[in-house]
Design a protein around this motif. Structure first.
Motif, PDB file in Angstrom:
ATOM      1  N   LEU A 279       0.827  -1.203   0.000  1.00 40.96           N
ATOM      2  CA  LEU A 279       0.000   0.000   0.000  1.00 40.96           C
ATOM      3  C   LEU A 279       0.862   1.253   0.000  1.00 40.96           C
ATOM      4  CD1 LEU A 279      -2.837  -0.998   2.500  1.00 40.96           C
ATOM      5  CD2 LEU A 279      -3.002  -0.764   0.019  1.00 40.96           C
ATOM      6  N   ASN A 280       2.012   1.163   0.660  1.00 39.14           N
ATOM      7  CA  ASN A 280       2.921   2.314   0.698  1.00 39.14           C
ATOM      8  C   ASN A 280       3.416   2.645  -0.705  1.00 39.14           C
ATOM      9  OD1 ASN A 280       4.486   4.327   2.060  1.00 39.14           O
ATOM     10  ND2 ASN A 280       6.282   3.026   1.796  1.00 39.14           N
ATOM     11  N   CYS A 281       3.752   1.614  -1.473  1.00 31.68           N
ATOM     12  CA  CYS A 281       4.168   1.832  -2.863  1.00 31.68           C
ATOM     13  C   CYS A 281       3.024   2.432  -3.670  1.00 31.68           C
ATOM     14  CB  CYS A 281       4.618   0.517  -3.488  1.00 31.68           C
ATOM     15  SG  CYS A 281       6.118  -0.177  -2.770  1.00 31.68           S
ATOM     16  N   HIS A 282       1.829   1.913  -3.444  1.00 26.72           N
ATOM     17  CA  HIS A 282       0.654   2.396  -4.167  1.00 26.72           C
ATOM     18  C   HIS A 282       0.389   3.860  -3.851  1.00 26.72           C
ATOM     19  CE1 HIS A 282      -3.278   2.092  -6.125  1.00 26.72           C
ATOM     20  NE2 HIS A 282      -3.784   2.725  -5.085  1.00 26.72           N
ATOM     21  N   PRO A 286       2.906   7.585  -8.315  1.00 24.86           N
ATOM     22  CA  PRO A 286       1.695   8.206  -8.870  1.00 24.86           C
ATOM     23  C   PRO A 286       0.946   7.402  -9.908  1.00 24.86           C
ATOM     24  CG  PRO A 286       3.646   9.182  -9.858  1.00 24.86           C
ATOM     25  CD  PRO A 286       4.132   8.263  -8.777  1.00 24.86           C
ATOM     26  N   PHE A 287       1.621   6.513 -10.626  1.00 25.95           N
ATOM     27  CA  PHE A 287       1.030   5.947 -11.837  1.00 25.95           C
ATOM     28  C   PHE A 287      -0.273   5.189 -11.588  1.00 25.95           C
ATOM     29  CE2 PHE A 287       5.755   5.696 -12.610  1.00 25.95           C
ATOM     30  CZ  PHE A 287       5.803   6.884 -13.299  1.00 25.95           C
ATOM     31  N   ASN A 288      -0.241   4.242 -10.658  1.00 29.35           N
ATOM     32  CA  ASN A 288      -1.411   3.390 -10.461  1.00 29.35           C
ATOM     33  C   ASN A 288      -2.644   4.183 -10.058  1.00 29.35           C
ATOM     34  OD1 ASN A 288      -0.067   1.066 -11.141  1.00 29.35           O
ATOM     35  ND2 ASN A 288       0.419   0.472  -9.048  1.00 29.35           N
ATOM     36  N   GLN A 289      -2.475   5.095  -9.122  1.00 27.35           N
ATOM     37  CA  GLN A 289      -3.637   5.839  -8.648  1.00 27.35           C
ATOM     38  C   GLN A 289      -4.201   6.756  -9.735  1.00 27.35           C
ATOM     39  OE1 GLN A 289      -3.892   7.504  -4.706  1.00 27.35           O
ATOM     40  NE2 GLN A 289      -2.085   6.365  -4.038  1.00 27.35           N
ATOM     41  N   LYS A 317      -6.256  -8.670  -8.566  1.00 23.21           N
ATOM     42  CA  LYS A 317      -5.286  -8.492  -7.479  1.00 23.21           C
ATOM     43  C   LYS A 317      -6.004  -8.185  -6.167  1.00 23.21           C
ATOM     44  CE  LYS A 317      -1.129  -7.391 -10.099  1.00 23.21           C
ATOM     45  NZ  LYS A 317      -1.642  -7.598 -11.478  1.00 23.21           N
ATOM     46  N   SER A 318      -5.704  -7.035  -5.535  1.00 24.95           N
ATOM     47  CA  SER A 318      -6.310  -6.702  -4.245  1.00 24.95           C
ATOM     48  C   SER A 318      -7.681  -6.062  -4.385  1.00 24.95           C
ATOM     49  CB  SER A 318      -5.393  -5.762  -3.452  1.00 24.95           C
ATOM     50  OG  SER A 318      -5.235  -4.526  -4.141  1.00 24.95           O
ATOM     51  N   GLY A 319      -8.072  -5.725  -5.618  1.00 23.21           N
ATOM     52  CA  GLY A 319      -9.396  -5.178  -5.855  1.00 23.21           C
ATOM     53  C   GLY A 319      -9.561  -3.713  -5.509  1.00 23.21           C
ATOM     54  N   VAL A 320      -8.463  -2.955  -5.494  1.00 16.53           N
ATOM     55  CA  VAL A 320      -8.541  -1.531  -5.158  1.00 16.53           C
ATOM     56  C   VAL A 320      -9.463  -0.795  -6.117  1.00 16.53           C
ATOM     57  CG1 VAL A 320      -7.229   0.622  -4.986  1.00 16.53           C
ATOM     58  CG2 VAL A 320      -6.262  -1.495  -4.091  1.00 16.53           C
ATOM     59  N   GLN A 321      -9.383  -1.137  -7.412  1.00 20.28           N
ATOM     60  CA  GLN A 321     -10.226  -0.469  -8.398  1.00 20.28           C
ATOM     61  C   GLN A 321     -11.706  -0.759  -8.156  1.00 20.28           C
ATOM     62  OE1 GLN A 321      -7.757  -2.590  -9.080  1.00 20.28           O
ATOM     63  NE2 GLN A 321      -8.532  -4.340 -10.253  1.00 20.28           N
ATOM     64  N   CYS A 322     -11.996  -1.951  -7.643  1.00 20.50           N
ATOM     65  CA  CYS A 322     -13.386  -2.314  -7.361  1.00 20.50           C
ATOM     66  C   CYS A 322     -13.943  -1.509  -6.188  1.00 20.50           C
ATOM     67  CB  CYS A 322     -13.493  -3.805  -7.066  1.00 20.50           C
ATOM     68  SG  CYS A 322     -13.086  -4.865  -8.468  1.00 20.50           S
ATOM     69  N   THR A 323     -13.124  -1.298  -5.173  1.00 21.10           N
ATOM     70  CA  THR A 323     -13.588  -0.504  -4.033  1.00 21.10           C
ATOM     71  C   THR A 323     -13.867   0.936  -4.452  1.00 21.10           C
ATOM     72  OG1 THR A 323     -11.313   0.017  -3.361  1.00 21.10           O
ATOM     73  CG2 THR A 323     -12.322  -1.944  -2.397  1.00 21.10           C
ATOM     74  N   ALA A 324     -13.036   1.468  -5.340  1.00 24.02           N
ATOM     75  CA  ALA A 324     -13.275   2.828  -5.835  1.00 24.02           C
ATOM     76  C   ALA A 324     -14.575   2.893  -6.618  1.00 24.02           C
ATOM     77  CB  ALA A 324     -12.100   3.284  -6.705  1.00 24.02           C
ATOM     78  N   THR A 357      -9.832 -11.950  -2.145  1.00 24.89           N
ATOM     79  CA  THR A 357     -10.219 -10.610  -2.584  1.00 24.89           C
ATOM     80  C   THR A 357     -11.732 -10.492  -2.631  1.00 24.89           C
ATOM     81  OG1 THR A 357      -8.187 -10.294  -3.875  1.00 24.89           O
ATOM     82  CG2 THR A 357     -10.098  -8.955  -4.489  1.00 24.89           C
ATOM     83  N   GLY A 358     -12.400 -11.550  -3.097  1.00 24.41           N
ATOM     84  CA  GLY A 358     -13.855 -11.547  -3.153  1.00 24.41           C
ATOM     85  C   GLY A 358     -14.490 -11.386  -1.785  1.00 24.41           C
TER      86      GLY A 358
END
Length: 568
Positions: A279-282, A286-289, A317-324, A357-358
């Motif tokens: 998460l720290n890398c994320h 800047p790119f991923n976010q 992966k961790s599903g960050v895009q899904c939470t957004a 992740t689900g």
């Protein structure tokens, strides 16, 4: 091909040469290195004679290439016939015949990188986030050159010195030959010279002169360090990759210099990297976010009036895009969501992670009081994916999210074609595609090496800048990157699975499936800049328009592409 015509079954030829970033003369390099002093030393690289790659076209033509590829605009797929009408794969003859040697092409590629001092072509979205490389080259923090600039100076010297080499005494003189380098620090000079050795070693490998290459690599490996500055770390990892290629070509195991990280150590390092570290890398890079939030915003806009939504995530992966996406849908005041379904694709190897992740996404949806269902589409092989796996209802609006996934199938054309046919038959409302925007797929080993070297130099520079206070996360990310470097440099044929290509190549490919590039709204562009502004080093990150798509760059070097597509 008109979109009202049947899908084409003709061969999609991926043959051709894709070079660097334009052509400007060497005076542009001098603009970076003003008021310099020349070197007088001579770096002896090899006591044996030998023809130079750039001066001997015959040797390069004799270079064996394990790939049986066809290529257009830099993207290479093996023996592929994109036949969406279901005719299957066919053997394709080479349509493009190169009229100049690969040696000359490699030289021109270095010249292009030597002169890459212009911004990415196209409209810059925000002047606040554009990076003027001419200005910052001499005015950056602590007056230091970036890692990629170090490589470009080395490449510029290399191009000029090639005309002064002879077959009896192979050496790289450090005399400037028009390149004034007095303003470089002592460390920068050492890094530039070491990068020249690396380029020379790659050249010898391209000529299959493995003994000479080994001597050059010995110097690189002895004088670079995985714990040193970014330039030396890049040189270290590329030297390791070249050493591995030599060992594969010669069938031997080197004694003496060995890789600091074997596969088990790499796995152990990644396992030690906690979720917090990821998460720290994320959060700091800047790119991923920038790409994730812009992509999600675009999906929400295209699904604004839909109440039953089905998201197909090709690499969850961790599903960050899904939470957004969930948060955005939960905040909608009109067209309340009746159901949100997520289907995540994966192989048996990642079954547990996809299911975990689900479970997390299900809990998150409950906290938002959002009607939600999750399906893990697990297959033994990605070539087995079929339409029935997704349970798409007639009244559902489908969005497809592809984060750096399609590139993994370029080496497996049957899988790529099958997936695209399935997606085409699903007829999604929108497909968001994130990809690395660089050509790491040339049939020429030397060209591929040069492209990857400059891209990774910019990436390592970003890592060093953004993660300078977190050495553990930085090292873990770079180890992951080193695996890709070794695959691009040391592997050939079906073993070479890392095959990134440029946005224009994907455009040509998607057109065969009647996919139309869709522009990003002002709201999405605002979102991209808003996210970028949150980063400490946002001045180095630029978001530029390329046609209807976006290119995210670091200090002027294109790094990632974000595109949106509709099916007609």
């Amino acid at each position: 091909m008109g979109f009202n015509q049947p899908l084409s079954s003709t061969s999609f030829n991926f043959s051709g040469f894709q070079g660097g970033y334009g052509s400007v003369n060497v005076q542009d390099v001098e603009a970076v290195l003003q008021n310099k002093q020349s070197f007088s030393a001579i770096m002896e690289l090899d006591n044996d004679g030998g023809d130079n790659l750039f001066n001997d076209q015959t040797q390069q033509h004799q270079q064996h290439d394990h790939d049986d590829n066809v290529k257009v605009d830099g993207m290479i797929l093996e023996n592929i016939n994109f036949a969406p009408d279901g005719d299957g794969l066919q053997q394709i003859s080479q349509e493009f015949q190169e009229t100049s040697s690969l040696a000359i092409a490699s030289l021109e590629l270095l010249r292009n990188y030597e002169s890459k001092f212009k911004k990415l072509s196209g409209e810059n979205i925000s002047d606040n986030f554009s990076y003027d490389i001419m200005e910052t080259s001499t005015c950056s923090e602590n007056q230091r050159l970036s890692t990629e600039e170090i490589m470009r100076v080395a490449g510029a010297r290399y191009v000029h010195y090639s005309a002064h080499w002879n077959n009896d005494d192979f050496s790289i003189p450090t005399h400037h030959y028009g390149l004034d380098t007095g303003n470089l620090s002592e460390q920068e000079n050492r890094d530039v010279e070491l990068a020249q050795f690396l380029l020379a070693a790659a050249e010898r490998v391209g000529c299959q002169q493995f003994e000479r290459a080994s001597r050059l690599l010995l110097h690189c490996q002895c004088n670079s360090d995985v714990n040193a500055n970014a330039a030396q770390r890049v040189i270290f990892h590329f030297s390791e990759a070249l050493r591995e290629r030599i060992n594969k070509e010669t069938g031997r195991t080197e004694v003496g210099i060995t890789s600091s990280y074997n596969e088990n150590q790499e796995t152990e390092m990644l396992q030690k990297m906690s979720i917090n570290g990821s998460l720290n890398c994320h959060q700091k890079m800047p790119f991923n976010q920038v790409m994730q939030f812009t992509g999600v915003q675009t999906m929400v806009e295209h699904l604004a009036s839909e109440t039953k939504i089905h998201l197909i995530d090709l690499d969850i992966k961790s599903g960050v895009q899904c939470t957004a996406l969930m948060q955005a849908l939960a905040e909608r005041k009109e067209s309340c969501v009746e159901s949100l379904k997520v289907s995540a694709i994966g192989t048996c190897t990642y079954k547990n992670k996809i299911e975990d992740t689900g479970q997390r996404l299900t809990c998150f949806a409950e906290s938002l009081n959002l009607p939600f269902s999750y399906k893990a589409v697990i297959v033994t092989d990605l070539a087995e994916i079929k339409l029935d796996d997704f349970d798409v209802d007639d009244d559902e609006a489908v969005a497809v999210y592809s984060p750096y996934f399609l590139r993994t199938l370029i080496s497996r054309t049957n899988c790529l074609e099958n997936l695209m046919l399935v997606i085409r038959n699903i007829k999604p409302s929108i497909m968001i595609v994130l990809e690395i925007d660089s050509n790491h797929n040339s049939p020429s080993f030397v060209n591929r090496f040069i492209e990857t070297l400059f891209y990774c130099s910019a990436f390592f520079d970003c890592i060093e800048t953004c993660l300078q206070e977190d050495s553990e996360s930085r090292m873990a990310v770079e180890i992951v990157c080193s695996v890709g470097i070794r695959n691009i440099v040391a592997a050939e044929g079906t073993e070479r699975t890392v095959r990134n290509v440029k946005l224009d190549v994907w455009r040509r490919f998607f057109a065969r499936y009647r996919m139309v590039e869709t522009g990003f709204s002002e709201s999405s562009l605002y979102q991209a800049n808003l996210v970028a502004r949150e980063f400490c080093f946002s001045k180095f990150c630029s978001v530029d328009k390329n046609g209807e798509s976006l290119i995210i760059s670091w200090k002027g070097t294109p790094m990632h592409s974000l595109s949106a597509w509709r099916f007609v």
